[in-house]
Design a protein around this motif. Structure first.
Motif, PDB file in Angstrom:
ATOM      1  N   HIS A 144      -5.034   4.247  -4.788  1.00 15.20           N
ATOM      2  CA  HIS A 144      -6.134   4.233  -3.827  1.00 15.20           C
ATOM      3  C   HIS A 144      -6.404   5.606  -3.217  1.00 15.20           C
ATOM      4  O   HIS A 144      -7.461   5.829  -2.638  1.00 15.20           O
ATOM      5  CB  HIS A 144      -5.848   3.234  -2.695  1.00 15.20           C
ATOM      6  N   HIS A 190      -9.129   7.774   0.357  1.00 13.24           N
ATOM      7  CA  HIS A 190      -8.938   8.916   1.250  1.00 13.24           C
ATOM      8  C   HIS A 190      -9.775  10.133   0.848  1.00 13.24           C
ATOM      9  O   HIS A 190      -9.477  11.257   1.272  1.00 13.24           O
ATOM     10  CB  HIS A 190      -7.455   9.273   1.333  1.00 13.24           C
ATOM     11  N   ASP A 213      -7.017   3.192   5.535  1.00 17.39           N
ATOM     12  CA  ASP A 213      -6.168   2.119   5.017  1.00 17.39           C
ATOM     13  C   ASP A 213      -6.358   0.828   5.797  1.00 17.39           C
ATOM     14  O   ASP A 213      -6.503  -0.249   5.217  1.00 17.39           O
ATOM     15  CB  ASP A 213      -4.688   2.531   5.103  1.00 17.39           C
ATOM     16  N   ASN A 252       0.799  -1.231   0.000  1.00 13.37           N
ATOM     17  CA  ASN A 252       0.000   0.000   0.000  1.00 13.37           C
ATOM     18  C   ASN A 252       0.833   1.283   0.000  1.00 13.37           C
ATOM     19  O   ASN A 252       0.393   2.321  -0.485  1.00 13.37           O
ATOM     20  CB  ASN A 252      -0.944  -0.013   1.207  1.00 13.37           C
TER      21      ASN A 252
HETATM   22 FE   LIG Z   1      -3.602   5.167   2.203  1.00 11.63          FE
END
Ligand SMILES: [Fe+2]
Ligand code: FES
Length: 459
Positions: free
Chosen positions: A218, A223, A377, A212
Motif C-alpha cells: 500500500h 502514501h 492509513d 497493515n
Molecule cells: Fe501505511
C-alpha cells in the motif's frame, strides 16, 4: 489470578478453522465484525499472551506507575518499594471502581475514590475506612488485595505481562523472531522511552491495523501524498526487490526491506565510530534526522539474518516495532470496531538533545494522530472495517494470496530462517494461520501442542 471470564465460549472450532484458508489465501470478513469472535479473542489471545506493558525508563523510581491494558483489562504497572515491577488490575476489590485515573505518575499507595480502600504498591489492601465501626473488624484484608497479572518479566528492560499462569516463559514465547523484533529497538545501544505517549482511537478492527504493518504494497499508493508533499521519498524506503520475511512460532513475524548480503558484509566491517559518521552523512544528504545506527554489538542480539532486517516486526498479537526501531506501537482492542493506538518513541539515551528533538519531531509527523502516514492509513482501515458489517459485503472473503506458492524458506547455518522475496503477503497469511491456532486452542497446553510450526520449503 481468578478464573478468566467465559465470554466467547460459544464459537465452534471448525467455524474458527474455516476463517482463513492457507491453501488459497482467503479470509472470512466475519473476523472483523463478530461480537463472539471478538470476545473469544479477549479470552484466548489477549488474556493468554504476553502483552507489552512499558519500558523500564518510564518507571525508574519507587512509586512510578503507568496505565496500560491487557485486552480490555486495565492494569497499573508500578515499581514497588522493593524496586520490583508489579502489574495490578486497576479495579478496586470492593465495588470494582478504577483506582488509578491518571495515565502515569508517582504514588505512595492507591486510594479508591469511592469508599476509600487503600492499597499498597504491591497490591496489598492496607486500609479500609470503618474497619472497626462498620465492619466490626470482620474482614480479612489479606484476601482482598488487588488482582495481579499471573507472570511479569522483561526483555532488556521491555516489560511484558500475561494473565495466564500456564504461559511459557517470555523468552520462549518470543522465540528467535520475537527477540529479533524487539532487538531492533535495542540495536542502537542503551535506549529510553521519551516523554509523551501518543494515544488516539481509530474506528477499525485491531487486526486490520496489524495486517497493515506488514503491508509494503500500500505504501507507494496510500502514501503517495507524503511523497508529493516532499515529506519523504517513498520510493527510497520500499526496496521492492529486497524484501525479507521472518516467521516465528506463536505468530510473531517481521516483513519488509532487507539489507543485501554484500552491503551487510561491508557494514559488519565498520567500527561504531564509522557507523556514526555514515549516518551523519546520510542525514546531511537527506536533510532529515540521522537514521538509527545499529551498533556493532547488535549482531549478537539480532543474529546474521536478523541484522539484515529493515522490516516491520509484530510481536503477536499487537505490538509493532516501527520506524527502524525508534517507535513502538500498541494496537489495543476496544470492541470489534474500534482500536486504541498508542505510540512510544524509543531513542538512545546518549543521543544529543538537539538530535533527539529532531527525531521526535520526525516520528510525530510520521505516525500518531498528527502523522502524515497514519492519517492515510486510518482512513483505509476504518472503511475496510466498516465494509465488514454489511450482510452482503461481508460474505465476500478477503484476497490475501500475493506470492503464495512462489517463494522458498531459506535456513541459515545459525538456524535463523527467512524468505527473500519481493513485496508479498507471507506475513499476513502467517498472522491469520496463527490467529486460528490461538482461537481454537482451549489452553496454553493445547496451544503448545497444536500450533503452526515455522514453515520449511516452498511457501
Ligand atoms: Fe501505511
Ligand atoms: S469501590 Fe473502591 S472502596 Fe468501594
Amino acid at each position: 489470578m481468578d478464573a478468566i471470564h467465559e465470554q466467547g465460549a460459544a464459537l465452534g472450532k471448525s467455524e474458527i478453522r474455516s476463517c482463513f484458508d492457507s491453501d488459497t489465501g482467503t479470509l472470512d470478513r466475519r473476523v472483523f465484525a463478530d461480537e463472539d469472535i471478538y470476545n473469544l479473542e479477549l479470552r484466548n489471545i489477549f488474556a493468554r499472551a504476553w502483552n507489552f506493558m512499558c519500558h523500564e525508563s518510564q518507571i525508574p523510581n519507587v512509586g512510578d506507575y503507568v496505565i496500560n491494558y491487557i485486552g480490555e483489562d486495565q492494569v497499573i504497572i508500578v515499581r514497588d518499594k522493593q524496586g520490583d515491577v508489579q502489574v495490578l488490575l486497576n479495579t478496586c476489590r470492593h465495588r470494582g471502581n478504577a483506582l488509578c485515573r491518571a495515565e502515569q505518575g508517582n504514588a505512595k499507595s492507591f486510594v479508591c475514590s469511592y469508599h476509600g480502600w487503600n492499597y499498597d504498591l504491591n497490591g496489598d489492601l492496607i486500609g479500609v475506612p470503618g474497619l472497626t465501626a462498620y465492619y466490626r473488624k470482620d474482614i480479612d484484608k489479606s484476601q482482598w488485595g488487588l488482582a495481579k497479572a499471573a507472570q511479569v518479566d522483561h526483555f532488556h528492560g521491555l516489560y511484558f505481562a500475561t494473565l495466564d499462569p500456564d504461559a511459557p516463559s517470555l523468552h520462549d514465547y518470543l522465540g528467535d523472531v520475537g527477540r529479533v523484533g524487539l532487538g531492533l529497538l535495542l540495536a542502537q545501544g542503551d535506549v529510553e522511552v521519551v516523554e509523551g505517549v501518543q494515544r488516539n482511537i481509530i474506528d477499525c478492527n485491531w487486526k486490520v491495523a496489524v495486517d497493515n504493518l506488514f503491508d509494503w504494497y500500500h505504501v507507494q499508493y496510500s502514501h503517495a501524498s507524503a511523497g508529493i508533499a516532499g515529506f519523504m521519498d517513498i520510493a527510497a524506503i520500499l526496496h521492492p526487490q529486497n524484501q525479507m520475511v521472518m516467521l516465528g512460532e506463536y505468530g510473531h513475524a517481521i516483513s519488509g526491506p532487507a539489507i543485501p548480503q554484500d552491503k551487510q558484509d561491508f557494514l559488519d566491517g565498520l567500527s561504531d565510530e564509522e557507523r556514526r559518521a555514515l549516518a551523519a552523512n546520510i542525514a546531511k544528504e537527506s536533510k532529515g534526522p540521522p537514521p538509527p545506527i545499529r551498533m556493532k554489538a547488535a549482531k549478537e542480539l539480532l543474529g546474521p539474518v536478523g541484522v539484515r532486517s529493515m522490516g516491520h516486526p509484530n510481536i503477536f498479537p499487537n505490538l509493532w516495532v516501527s520506524t527502524n526501531g525508534t517507535q513502538l506501537c500498541l494496537r489495543l482492542p476496544r470492541g470489534p470496531f474500534e482500536t486504541e493506538i498508542r505510540w512510544y518513541t524509543v531513542l538512545p539515551k546518549a543521543m544529543p538533545e538537539d538530535v533527539k528533538r529532531q527525531a521526535i519531531a520526525f516520528n510525530t509527523h510520521l505516525f500518531g494522530p498528527a502523522g502524515m502516514l497514519e492519517q492515510d492509513d486510518g482512513e483505509n482501515w476504518s472503511q475496510s472495517t466498516r465494509a465488514s458489517r454489511g450482510v452482503k459485503s461481508r460474505s465476500y472473503r478477503h484476497h490475501m494470496a500475493m506470492g503464495l506458492g512462489h517463494d522458498e524458506v531459506m535456513v541459515d547455518p545459525s538456524g535463523q530462517s527467512r524468505i527473500e522475496t519481493t513485496i508479498s503477503e507471507h506475513a499476513q497469511r502467517w498472522l491469520y494461520r496463527n490467529w486460528m491456532d490461538w482461537m481454537a486452542a482451549d489452553s496454553w497446553a493445547d496451544l503448545k501442542e497444536d500450533h503452526s510450526r515455522v514453515p520449511e520449503g516452498r511457501v
